[in-house]
Design a protein around this motif. Structure first.
Motif, PDB file in Angstrom:
ATOM      1  N   ILE A 117     -46.988  29.110  41.365  1.00  0.00           N
ATOM      2  CA  ILE A 117     -47.288  28.166  42.559  1.00  0.00           C
ATOM      3  C   ILE A 117     -48.300  27.468  42.404  1.00  0.00           C
ATOM      4  O   ILE A 117     -48.410  26.308  43.024  1.00  0.00           O
ATOM      5  N   HIS A 122     -44.505  20.733  41.299  1.00  0.00           N
ATOM      6  CA  HIS A 122     -43.542  21.581  41.923  1.00  0.00           C
ATOM      7  C   HIS A 122     -42.187  21.307  41.434  1.00  0.00           C
ATOM      8  O   HIS A 122     -41.203  22.245  41.320  1.00  0.00           O
ATOM      9  N   ALA A 126     -39.464  24.073  39.487  1.00  0.00           N
ATOM     10  CA  ALA A 126     -38.423  24.288  40.004  1.00  0.00           C
ATOM     11  C   ALA A 126     -37.126  24.109  39.028  1.00  0.00           C
ATOM     12  O   ALA A 126     -36.068  24.901  38.727  1.00  0.00           O
ATOM     13  N   HIS A 143     -44.646  34.724  46.652  1.00  0.00           N
ATOM     14  CA  HIS A 143     -45.514  33.597  47.121  1.00  0.00           C
ATOM     15  C   HIS A 143     -46.459  33.994  48.365  1.00  0.00           C
ATOM     16  O   HIS A 143     -46.006  34.642  49.392  1.00  0.00           O
ATOM     17  N   TRP A 174     -45.233  26.627  48.698  1.00  0.00           N
ATOM     18  CA  TRP A 174     -44.171  27.706  48.150  1.00  0.00           C
ATOM     19  C   TRP A 174     -44.085  28.802  49.307  1.00  0.00           C
ATOM     20  O   TRP A 174     -42.918  29.537  48.839  1.00  0.00           O
ATOM     21  N   ARG A 177     -40.213  28.624  53.725  1.00  0.00           N
ATOM     22  CA  ARG A 177     -38.987  28.971  53.534  1.00  0.00           C
ATOM     23  C   ARG A 177     -38.186  27.581  53.298  1.00  0.00           C
ATOM     24  O   ARG A 177     -37.233  27.241  52.428  1.00  0.00           O
ATOM     25  N   VAL A 180     -38.945  26.084  50.009  1.00  0.00           N
ATOM     26  CA  VAL A 180     -38.337  26.755  48.899  1.00  0.00           C
ATOM     27  C   VAL A 180     -36.900  26.632  48.766  1.00  0.00           C
ATOM     28  O   VAL A 180     -36.297  26.043  47.763  1.00  0.00           O
ATOM     29  N   ARG A 183     -36.622  22.948  47.239  1.00  0.00           N
ATOM     30  CA  ARG A 183     -36.784  22.704  45.857  1.00  0.00           C
ATOM     31  C   ARG A 183     -35.694  23.832  44.904  1.00  0.00           C
ATOM     32  O   ARG A 183     -35.380  23.018  44.117  1.00  0.00           O
ATOM     33  N   VAL A 259     -39.043  35.461  47.562  1.00  0.00           N
ATOM     34  CA  VAL A 259     -37.657  34.387  47.357  1.00  0.00           C
ATOM     35  C   VAL A 259     -36.968  35.311  46.180  1.00  0.00           C
ATOM     36  O   VAL A 259     -37.289  35.657  45.322  1.00  0.00           O
TER      37      VAL A 259
END
Length: 269
Positions: A117, A122, A126, A143, A174, A177, A180, A183, A259
């Motif tokens: 993170i 980012h 990913a 995260h 991160w 939800r 995420v 990404r 996640v």
């Protein structure tokens, strides 16, 4: 300061203290990630931004073939020492989460616990998490919450820090939800779990002593300030944690998001 210069600084900052003392303070998160990962003997596992290997050793104990990669050479050295002391065979390497030094689909399981993170790009992180995970493979990430907890501690420190370079992603995004999904959702079928890893101590002063000696970002920040500003930071930090006093100690809730993903690909539903 551009991203590359920032990462060079990060590689030193994160290794500035004996970080191996800190994972004990977020054990519930580490145990949660390890349990969800459910690694089996012989599975190829990559722990991205492994730090001193607190998650990697949990997975290696289960018989997985674990590789840990981190930007900070000092943390990698400590991780190697700790694994050797336990008699675990873990491959640790210095590397960048934004440009992982491994082939496509090289791992059955890819994990990271409050480490990747902090990489500034980012989108690159990913893409790399997806690239190195085989179709049908598993992704498990821990995260910190985007709403409260560790993010609030960082807000205290932010008042004493310079502005980050333009375009640097906040590590706490991160913990959201929707972010995420944006990404990682194209590459992984995702689900989410939540938990709490509270910061428990006898006093705000004890938390300050811990972070200002063990946690690289806080230690380097404090050591880089003049005496008056450092004392202001100490008072702000202690006062923040004293706001969570419960009886004879302090207990700050630190919610986190786990996640859980399955890599999409040929033959994967």
């Amino acid at each position: 300061m551009g991203f590359e210069e920032l990462k060079k600084r990060q590689s030193v900052v994160w290794g500035a203290g004996p970080y191996e003392r800190l994972p004990e303070h977020y054990r519930p998160l580490l145990d949660h990630v390890a349990a969800v990962a459910g690694v089996r003997p012989g599975e190829r596992v990559l722990d991205v931004a492994t730090g001193t290997g607190a998650l990697a050793v949990r997975l290696a104990r289960a018989g997985a073939e674990v590789t840990g990669v981190d930007l900070a050479p000092a943390l990698v050295e400590t991780a190697r020492r700790l694994a050797a002391e336990e008699g675990l065979s873990i491959r640790y390497e210095v590397g960048d989460a934004e440009a992982l030094p491994y082939g496509d689909a090289a791992f059955d399981v890819v994990v990271s616990s409050v480490g990747s993170i902090f990489a500034p790009d980012h989108g690159a992180v990913a893409r790399e998490l997806a690239r190195v995970c085989r179709p049908g493979g598993r992704l498990v990430l821990g995260h910190w919450s985007a709403e409260r907890g560790v993010v609030d501690m960082f807000r205290v420190m932010a008042a004493f820090m310079p502005e980050p370079p333009p375009g640097v992603g906040s590590p706490f995004r991160w913990g959201d939800r929707a972010y995420v999904e944006e990404r990682l959702g194209e590459a992984f079928a995702l689900r989410f779990e939540e938990g709490d890893a509270p910061q428990v101590s006898g006093s705000g002063e004890e938390v300050w002593e811990l972070f200002s000696t063990v946690y690289g970002p806080t230690r380097v920040l404090a050591e880089g300030l003049g005496p008056e500003r450092r004392e202001e930071l100490r008072r702000a930090f202690v006062g923040f944690y004293e706001g969570f006093r419960v009886g004879d100690g302090v207990r700050q809730p630190r919610p986190y998001l786990v996640v859980v993903g399955t890599r999409r690909g040929a033959g994967v539903v």
